[in-house]
Design a protein around this motif. Sequence first.
Motif, PDB file in Angstrom:
ATOM      1  N   LEU A  69       0.827  -1.212   0.000  1.00  0.00           N
ATOM      2  CA  LEU A  69       0.000   0.000   0.000  1.00  0.00           C
ATOM      3  C   LEU A  69       0.861   1.262   0.000  1.00  0.00           C
ATOM      4  N   SER A  70       1.920   1.240   0.782  1.00  0.00           N
ATOM      5  CA  SER A  70       2.796   2.409   0.856  1.00  0.00           C
ATOM      6  C   SER A  70       3.489   2.674  -0.471  1.00  0.00           C
ATOM      7  N   PHE A  71       4.035   1.622  -1.091  1.00  0.00           N
ATOM      8  CA  PHE A  71       4.727   1.785  -2.372  1.00  0.00           C
ATOM      9  C   PHE A  71       3.759   2.220  -3.470  1.00  0.00           C
ATOM     10  N   ILE A  72       2.571   1.625  -3.491  1.00  0.00           N
ATOM     11  CA  ILE A  72       1.584   1.976  -4.512  1.00  0.00           C
ATOM     12  C   ILE A  72       1.192   3.450  -4.401  1.00  0.00           C
ATOM     13  N   ASP A  73       0.895   3.900  -3.186  1.00  0.00           N
ATOM     14  CA  ASP A  73       0.453   5.281  -2.998  1.00  0.00           C
ATOM     15  C   ASP A  73       1.535   6.274  -3.415  1.00  0.00           C
ATOM     16  N   GLN A  74       2.768   6.024  -2.990  1.00  0.00           N
ATOM     17  CA  GLN A  74       3.847   6.964  -3.287  1.00  0.00           C
ATOM     18  C   GLN A  74       4.182   6.983  -4.777  1.00  0.00           C
ATOM     19  N   LEU A  75       4.315   5.798  -5.371  1.00  0.00           N
ATOM     20  CA  LEU A  75       4.674   5.725  -6.785  1.00  0.00           C
ATOM     21  C   LEU A  75       3.530   6.206  -7.681  1.00  0.00           C
ATOM     22  N   TRP A  76       2.278   5.993  -7.262  1.00  0.00           N
ATOM     23  CA  TRP A  76       1.140   6.460  -8.048  1.00  0.00           C
ATOM     24  C   TRP A  76       1.079   7.982  -8.058  1.00  0.00           C
ATOM     25  N   LYS A  77       1.364   8.614  -6.926  1.00  0.00           N
ATOM     26  CA  LYS A  77       1.390  10.076  -6.888  1.00  0.00           C
ATOM     27  C   LYS A  77       2.475  10.620  -7.815  1.00  0.00           C
ATOM     28  N   ASN A  78       3.640   9.999  -7.791  1.00  0.00           N
ATOM     29  CA  ASN A  78       4.707  10.435  -8.694  1.00  0.00           C
ATOM     30  C   ASN A  78       4.319  10.223 -10.151  1.00  0.00           C
ATOM     31  N   HIS A  79       3.630   9.119 -10.416  1.00  0.00           N
ATOM     32  CA  HIS A  79       3.202   8.819 -11.785  1.00  0.00           C
ATOM     33  C   HIS A  79       2.199   9.849 -12.292  1.00  0.00           C
ATOM     34  N   LEU A  80       1.278  10.262 -11.440  1.00  0.00           N
ATOM     35  CA  LEU A  80       0.302  11.270 -11.848  1.00  0.00           C
ATOM     36  C   LEU A  80       0.990  12.583 -12.212  1.00  0.00           C
ATOM     37  N   SER A  81       2.018  12.943 -11.476  1.00  0.00           N
ATOM     38  CA  SER A  81       2.765  14.158 -11.800  1.00  0.00           C
ATOM     39  C   SER A  81       3.456  14.028 -13.149  1.00  0.00           C
ATOM     40  N   GLU A  82       4.024  12.858 -13.411  1.00  0.00           N
ATOM     41  CA  GLU A  82       4.695  12.637 -14.690  1.00  0.00           C
ATOM     42  C   GLU A  82       3.699  12.660 -15.851  1.00  0.00           C
ATOM     43  N   MET A  83       2.532  12.076 -15.650  1.00  0.00           N
ATOM     44  CA  MET A  83       1.516  12.073 -16.709  1.00  0.00           C
ATOM     45  C   MET A  83       0.999  13.477 -16.984  1.00  0.00           C
ATOM     46  N   ASP A  84       0.852  14.269 -15.930  1.00  0.00           N
ATOM     47  CA  ASP A  84       0.413  15.650 -16.096  1.00  0.00           C
ATOM     48  C   ASP A  84       1.454  16.461 -16.857  1.00  0.00           C
ATOM     49  N   TYR A  85       2.715  16.233 -16.549  1.00  0.00           N
ATOM     50  CA  TYR A  85       3.798  16.922 -17.266  1.00  0.00           C
ATOM     51  C   TYR A  85       3.828  16.493 -18.731  1.00  0.00           C
ATOM     52  N   LEU A  86       3.636  15.193 -18.971  1.00  0.00           N
ATOM     53  CA  LEU A  86       3.600  14.694 -20.349  1.00  0.00           C
ATOM     54  C   LEU A  86       2.438  15.291 -21.123  1.00  0.00           C
ATOM     55  N   ARG A  87       1.272  15.387 -20.475  1.00  0.00           N
ATOM     56  CA  ARG A  87       0.075  15.917 -21.139  1.00  0.00           C
ATOM     57  C   ARG A  87       0.237  17.389 -21.506  1.00  0.00           C
ATOM     58  N   SER A  88       0.948  18.143 -20.684  1.00  0.00           N
ATOM     59  CA  SER A  88       1.063  19.585 -20.920  1.00  0.00           C
ATOM     60  C   SER A  88       1.842  19.912 -22.187  1.00  0.00           C
ATOM     61  N   GLY A  89       2.736  19.027 -22.615  1.00  0.00           N
ATOM     62  CA  GLY A  89       3.551  19.345 -23.788  1.00  0.00           C
ATOM     63  C   GLY A  89       3.360  18.430 -24.968  1.00  0.00           C
ATOM     64  N   ILE A  90       2.449  17.461 -24.844  1.00  0.00           N
ATOM     65  CA  ILE A  90       2.299  16.467 -25.906  1.00  0.00           C
ATOM     66  C   ILE A  90       1.706  17.063 -27.172  1.00  0.00           C
ATOM     67  N   GLY A  91       0.993  18.186 -27.055  1.00  0.00           N
ATOM     68  CA  GLY A  91       0.386  18.795 -28.237  1.00  0.00           C
ATOM     69  C   GLY A  91       1.402  19.267 -29.256  1.00  0.00           C
ATOM     70  N   LEU A  92       2.631  19.528 -28.815  1.00  0.00           N
ATOM     71  CA  LEU A  92       3.668  19.988 -29.736  1.00  0.00           C
ATOM     72  C   LEU A  92       4.097  18.898 -30.712  1.00  0.00           C
ATOM     73  N   ARG A  93       3.762  17.644 -30.408  1.00  0.00           N
ATOM     74  CA  ARG A  93       4.125  16.558 -31.326  1.00  0.00           C
ATOM     75  C   ARG A  93       3.453  16.717 -32.680  1.00  0.00           C
ATOM     76  N   ALA A  94       2.337  17.434 -32.700  1.00  0.00           N
ATOM     77  CA  ALA A  94       1.624  17.635 -33.972  1.00  0.00           C
ATOM     78  C   ALA A  94       2.483  18.401 -34.969  1.00  0.00           C
ATOM     79  N   MET A  95       3.423  19.214 -34.484  1.00  0.00           N
ATOM     80  CA  MET A  95       4.300  19.957 -35.378  1.00  0.00           C
ATOM     81  C   MET A  95       5.232  19.026 -36.139  1.00  0.00           C
ATOM     82  N   GLY A  96       5.466  17.846 -35.595  1.00  0.00           N
ATOM     83  CA  GLY A  96       6.291  16.844 -36.267  1.00  0.00           C
ATOM     84  C   GLY A  96       5.472  15.824 -37.014  1.00  0.00           C
TER      85      GLY A  96
END
Length: 406
Positions: free
Chosen positions: A289-316
Motif C-alpha cells: 500500500l505504501s509503495f503503490i500510494d507513493q509511486l502512483w502520486k509520482n506517476h500522476l505528476s509525470e503524466m500531467d507533465y507529459l500531457r502539458s507538452g504532448i500537443g507539440l508533437r503535432a508539429m512533427g
Amino acid sequence: MEEAAIIAQAGRLNSVTVATNMAGRGVDIKLGGNSEFMAKNQADNENKSEDLKFIEDLTKKFESIINEEKEKVIKLGGLYVIGTERHESRRIDNQLRGRSGRQGDPGESRFYISLEDELMRRFQGERIQSIMDKLNLPDDEKIEQSMVTKSIERAQAQVESLNFEIRKNVLKFDQVLNQQRDVIYKWRRELLTSDNIENLIIDWRDDIFDDLQNNIDNYKTQYETVEDFQNYVDDELSLILSDNVKKRIIKNIEVNDKLEIISSLESLYIKNFELNKENFMNLARMGSLSFIDQLWKNHLSEMDYLRSGIGLRAMGQRDPLVEYQKEGYDLFEDLIHNVKLSVVRLLLNFEKISQENNNLDKEKKKISNINNGDKIGRNDPCPEGCGIKYKKCGIDDRCIKISETK
C-alpha cells in the motif's frame, strides 16, 4: 444561494434583473415572485431559518400577495428577456428564451448582437460587414433579415462542432489515465479488503524473478568474460537483496546454470515466509500500500507533465493522442515494475528486518529492566539511552550522559 434568491424574483412587477446568461440555472422564475425564496429570506433576516412552521406560514402569506401581482405582470406581457449577445452554444440561448415562457406563461425574448462580438468576428463577421457596406446602412440601423439570423446560427453550429471535438479529444486523453487508475485501484481494494493476499504477492514475485532470469539470459549472449557476467549478475541482485543476503545467494555462479539463482531466491522467499507468516504478510500488505500510494502520486505528476507538452508533437506530423498513449503506457509499465520490485525486495530482506527489530526490542527491554532497578552490567547499554556500553559511557569525553543535560 444569494444569486438564486435574486434570479427567483426576476418575475416580480417593475423589477429589472441583470445577470449573466448562466445565472440561476435550475431556479424557477415565477411571474409575480417566488414565495418560497421570499419566506426564506425573511426568516433569515429574523434569525428563524430553522423554524419550519414560521417559514410555512410566511410562504402562504406571500402567495396571496404574489397572486395579485402575477395578474398585473401577465396583463403587461409577462417576463421579457433581453440578451446582449449570442452565446457560442444555441442550447444556452434556448435556455434564456425558455425563461420567458414558463409553463405557458406569457413572455417575450430578444437578442442584440454586434459585428464586433467574438462569435461574429470568428465566423461570418467580415461577410456581413461587407454586405452592410455595400448597402450603405448606417451604424444605428437595425438588421433583422433572416440572412443574418441564419449566418449566426451557422456560426454557432461551427463553434459547437469544434467544442464537441475538443471535448471528445479530452475524453480520449482522460481514458488513458482512467484505464491505469482501474488497475491501481483494483490492487488497493484487494490489499485493503482481502483476508489473503498471498496469491497476489506470489504473482508479483514470479514476475520479478522472470524479469531477472530473462535479463541474465539475454546478457549471456553478449558478455566478454566470466568476471564481466558475474559483475552483471551482482548488479542485478543488488536491486532486490541487501549485501549480506546477496553474499549467501551468489557464492559461486555457474554461467550455464540457469536455475541456480532463481531457485535460491525462491528458497529465500519461502524461508522468510515460514519464519513468521503473520508478520511476513502484514509487512507485504502495508509495504504494498505504501509503495503503490507513493509511486502512483509520482506517476500522476509525470503524466500531467507529459500531457502539458504532448500537443507539440503535432508539429512533427505525429498524432499527440497516439504519442500520449504510447509514452503513458511506458510510464505505467515502469510504475507496475517498480511497485512489484519494491515489495519483493522488502520481503526478500524480511529476515534482516526481523533481526533488526528483535535487536531493537532486546535493547529496549534491557534499558527498561535497568530503569526498573535491575543491576547494570558492564556491557549493558547506557541506561540514559546514549547508545554506548555502560562501562565506556562518560570516559574520555566520548559520551555525555543525557542526565547531565537535563
